[in-house]
Design a protein around this motif. Structure first.
Motif, short mmCIF file in Angstrom:
data_model
loop_
_atom_site.label_atom_id
_atom_site.label_comp_id
_atom_site.label_asym_id
_atom_site.label_seq_id
_atom_site.Cartn_x
_atom_site.Cartn_y
_atom_site.Cartn_z
N TYR A 190 0.81 -1.21 0.00
CA TYR A 190 0.00 0.00 0.00
C TYR A 190 0.85 1.27 0.00
CZ TYR A 190 -4.11 -2.89 0.61
OH TYR A 190 -5.11 -3.81 0.40
N ILE A 191 2.00 1.21 0.64
CA ILE A 191 2.88 2.39 0.69
C ILE A 191 3.65 2.59 -0.61
CG2 ILE A 191 4.91 3.41 1.81
CD1 ILE A 191 2.34 3.59 3.45
N PHE A 192 4.15 1.50 -1.20
CA PHE A 192 5.03 1.61 -2.36
C PHE A 192 4.37 1.30 -3.70
CE2 PHE A 192 7.96 0.75 1.22
CZ PHE A 192 8.74 1.88 1.13
N ASP A 193 3.11 0.87 -3.69
CA ASP A 193 2.42 0.59 -4.94
C ASP A 193 1.06 1.29 -4.98
OD1 ASP A 193 0.83 -0.60 -7.03
OD2 ASP A 193 2.24 -2.26 -7.12
N SER A 194 0.17 0.93 -4.06
CA SER A 194 -1.20 1.45 -4.09
C SER A 194 -1.24 2.98 -4.01
CB SER A 194 -2.00 0.86 -2.93
OG SER A 194 -1.87 -0.54 -2.89
N ALA A 195 -0.63 3.55 -2.98
CA ALA A 195 -0.65 5.00 -2.79
C ALA A 195 0.03 5.75 -3.95
CB ALA A 195 -0.03 5.37 -1.45
N PRO A 196 1.25 5.33 -4.37
CA PRO A 196 1.88 6.03 -5.50
C PRO A 196 1.05 6.00 -6.78
CG PRO A 196 3.51 4.73 -4.33
CD PRO A 196 2.18 4.35 -3.76
N MET A 197 0.39 4.85 -7.07
CA MET A 197 -0.40 4.78 -8.29
C MET A 197 -1.67 5.63 -8.19
SD MET A 197 1.49 3.21 -10.31
CE MET A 197 2.78 4.03 -9.36
N ALA A 198 -2.22 5.74 -7.00
CA ALA A 198 -3.37 6.64 -6.82
C ALA A 198 -2.92 8.09 -7.03
CB ALA A 198 -3.96 6.46 -5.42
N ILE A 199 -1.73 8.43 -6.52
CA ILE A 199 -1.20 9.79 -6.70
C ILE A 199 -0.92 10.06 -8.18
CG2 ILE A 199 0.74 11.32 -6.16
CD1 ILE A 199 0.95 9.86 -3.45
N VAL A 200 -0.44 9.04 -8.90
CA VAL A 200 -0.21 9.18 -10.34
C VAL A 200 -1.51 9.57 -11.04
CG1 VAL A 200 0.19 7.84 -12.47
CG2 VAL A 200 1.81 7.68 -10.57
N MET A 201 -2.61 8.90 -10.68
CA MET A 201 -3.89 9.21 -11.30
C MET A 201 -4.36 10.62 -10.93
SD MET A 201 -6.14 5.69 -11.34
CE MET A 201 -7.16 6.32 -12.68
#
Length: 275
Positions: free
Chosen positions: A234-245
């Motif tokens: 969630y810290i290194f994949d989920s959250a960064p990809m949400a921020i990308v969007m």
């Protein structure tokens, strides 16, 4: 009792958190809805793969929701892993196409380190290769070739990491050249090329960080810390990809209109090039 516990953790080293999966599923649903609205109202068809990447993320977190109550089910496990793994690959396709259109929009073809007619094709075909290699990992895993599945994921992520690194370098060189020798189009009032480049740097950096994390995760294997502790995902994949969007939505490349010259368009998305 020991046998029951062992069977319960056939596919997972932990019980996936239902609240965390639901939260991110809802986050990606909202963001994908917003991107779908932008896609159709702005008619930015080259961003369709980005929106599909959001759909992949949604499906992945649905898989994690189901896996919370079914840690021995292969279907939910594959759904969760493969779609969360592949979502950023679809983000990448639109990110690559944005740079090619940006360079054309400000008449900077002669300043690109890679010929613009090849730039998008080069990066997107690398992205397609990464997608195929990573996508095949699920079938290899189902067939019992877990080692080869792991190799496929690492190879696909490495391709993505290399592509983004070269892409980032290409964008930086172009920016330095356009600053030294600005084109008439780049000097027009309201031309958002600097804003768009900064957006591309930001989303690329986040995907690179995520790819590095994923490579480390798979290299360390099932007994490694990342695959044994859910918070790392969630810290290194989920959250960064949400921020990308979020970043891509706020600085949406709707002002970058494609030209009549479609050579730089992605072969798989030529039909989306007309606005």
């Amino acid at each position: 009792m020991h046998e029951i516990i062992s069977r319960s953790y056939k596919f997972w080293n932990y019980v996936p958190s239902l609240p965390a999966a639901v939260i991110f599923m809802l986050i990606f649903m909202i963001l994908t809805g917003l991107h779908s609205w932008k896609l159709f109202t702005m008619r930015t068809w080259f961003c369709i793969s980005f929106t599909l990447g959001g759909l992949f993320e949604i499906l992945g977190y649905i898989g994690r929701c189901v896996s919370h109550g079914n840690t021995t089910g292969m279907g939910p496990y594959i759904l969760a892993n493969i779609f969360i793994l592949l979502g950023p690959t679809l983000f990448a396709a639109s990110i690559y196409m944005t740079l090619g259109r940006l360079i054309r929009r400000i008449g900077g073809e002669h300043l690109s380190v890679i010929r613009v007619s090849r730039l998008t094709k080069t990066f997107v075909w690398g992205d397609v290769l990464s997608f195929i290699v990573q996508g095949n990992s699920s079938s290899l895993s189902v067939l019992g070739y877990t080692t080869w599945a792991k190799v496929a994921v690492i190879a696909g992520l490495a391709i993505q990491l290399i592509s983004f690194s070269i892409f980032w370098l290409t964008a930086i060189i172009f920016e330095k050249r356009i600053n030294r020798s600005p084109t008439p189009e780049s000097l027009l009032p309201g031309m958002p090329w600097k804003k768009s480049l900064n957006m591309l740097y930001a989303v690329s950096a986040l995907i690179i960080i995520r790819s590095v994390f994923r490579i480390i995760e798979y290299v360390l294997g099932n007994d490694g810390y990342p695959l044994s502790h859910e918070w790392t995902l969630y810290i290194f994949d989920s959250a960064p990809m949400a921020i990308v969007m979020v970043i891509f939505f706020i600085w949406y490349p709707s002002d970058i209109k494609p030209t009549k010259d479609l050579e730089g368009s992605m072969p798989l998305a030529t039909s989306y090039s007309e606005v």
